[in-house]
Design an enzyme around this catalytic site. Structure first.
Site, mmCIF file in Angstrom:
data_model
loop_
_atom_site.group_PDB
_atom_site.id
_atom_site.type_symbol
_atom_site.label_atom_id
_atom_site.label_comp_id
_atom_site.label_asym_id
_atom_site.label_seq_id
_atom_site.Cartn_x
_atom_site.Cartn_y
_atom_site.Cartn_z
ATOM 1 N N GLY A 85 0.838 -1.207 0.000
ATOM 2 C CA GLY A 85 0.000 0.000 0.000
ATOM 3 C C GLY A 85 0.869 1.251 0.000
ATOM 4 O O GLY A 85 0.680 2.165 -0.814
ATOM 5 N N HIS A 86 1.860 1.277 0.910
ATOM 6 C CA HIS A 86 2.772 2.434 0.943
ATOM 7 C C HIS A 86 3.521 2.567 -0.387
ATOM 8 O O HIS A 86 3.728 3.677 -0.884
ATOM 9 C CB HIS A 86 3.825 2.256 2.045
ATOM 10 C CG HIS A 86 3.271 2.225 3.435
ATOM 11 N ND1 HIS A 86 3.287 1.091 4.208
ATOM 12 C CD2 HIS A 86 2.700 3.197 4.184
ATOM 13 C CE1 HIS A 86 2.757 1.365 5.395
ATOM 14 N NE2 HIS A 86 2.392 2.634 5.407
#
Ligand code: PAF
Length: 253
Positions: A34-35
């Site tokens: 996600g990051h």
């Protein structure tokens, strides 16, 4: 990738970056896909990408949650270096809070409900640190995941209210194959909890009234803080033993 821990060193670098577009991804580390999707988007849209890792003590309303928050700096640094991130900021609490958190940013409406109700003080701490980081980095764009939807709305609201010259860019939630939203806290789930956790997004996405979803989650052994429809999303927060999970989906018609 340049790693910068001292604020004055960063401020000198920032001056030298004048005229370049900066994309900023604030994080608390223990990075996951996600990051990385935020970093990738920043790289596409800006000349320079800056990531910060800072486990912000003021946004944890329970000392145990702060202590147990996974810290994997070595692994995170290696991942970011391979993602062609330009700068990694690693400020410490003393330098970010020279005022010992005597100056705080408060929002008085949205921050009091849902996450704010269950985690008193959380959004004050989050908004305060995000404002500090935005002031230091002065990015053209800052990237926030939709998984923390209320956080995203509050950061947008703060940027508008304080006339911050930054575009707050919402980014879609990245999910595991079984639908569980990626989160640094997922690593605290044991194998059995991790399997059970997939019911949460699956039920959230089902076409059922929120009350039915909550009942089914409880029957499966989740403790439910809330399942509600708001802001054209269906949002939920649940516990699996001592691990709290939040998620939301669009119900935009
Ligand atoms: O979403 C997070 O990881 C944190 O709330 C943030 C935005 C980095 C502020 O500490």
């Amino acid at each position: 990738m340049n790693i910068v821990s001292k604020i004055d060193a960063w401020q000198a670098i920032r001056k030298a970056c004048a005229g370049k577009t900066i994309g900023f991804v604030p994080t608390m580390g223990h990075l996951h896909a996600g990051h990385l999707s935020l970093c990738e988007r920043s790289r596409r849209e800006n000349e320079i990408t800056v990531v910060s890792i800072f486990v912000n003590p003021t946004q944890f309303n329970q000392a145990s949650d702060f202590d147990l928050y996974p810290r994997t700096l070595e692994q995170d640094t290696a991942i970011l270096a391979s993602q062609q991130v330009d700068y990694l900021l690693l400020p410490d609490a003393e330098s970010l809070y020279p005022d010992h958190y005597q100056i705080q940013l408060t929002e008085t409406e949205m921050s009091r409900e849902l996450e704010g109700e269950y985690r008193p003080g959380h959004f004050n701490g989050m908004l305060t640190v995000v404002l500090k980081l935005l002031n230091l980095v002065q990015p053209a764009r800052a990237y926030f995941g939709e998984k923390d939807y209320q956080q995203l709305l509050l950061v947008k609201k703060m940027a508008a209210a304080l006339f911050l010259p930054v575009d707050i860019v919402p980014c879609e939630t990245i999910r595991a194959e079984d639908g569980l939203a990626l989160s640094s806290r997922n690593s605290r789930l044991n194998t059995e909890q991790r399997q059970k956790a997939a019911h949460f997004p699956q039920l959230l996405q089902s076409h059922q009234p929120v009350e039915h979803i909550a009942e089914q989650l409880k029957a499966l052994g989740f403790k439910v803080d809330y399942i509600v429809e708001k802001w054209q999303r269906r949002l939920g927060a649940v516990w699996l033993d001592d691990v709290r999970l939040i998620d939301n989906i669009s119900i935009h018609k």
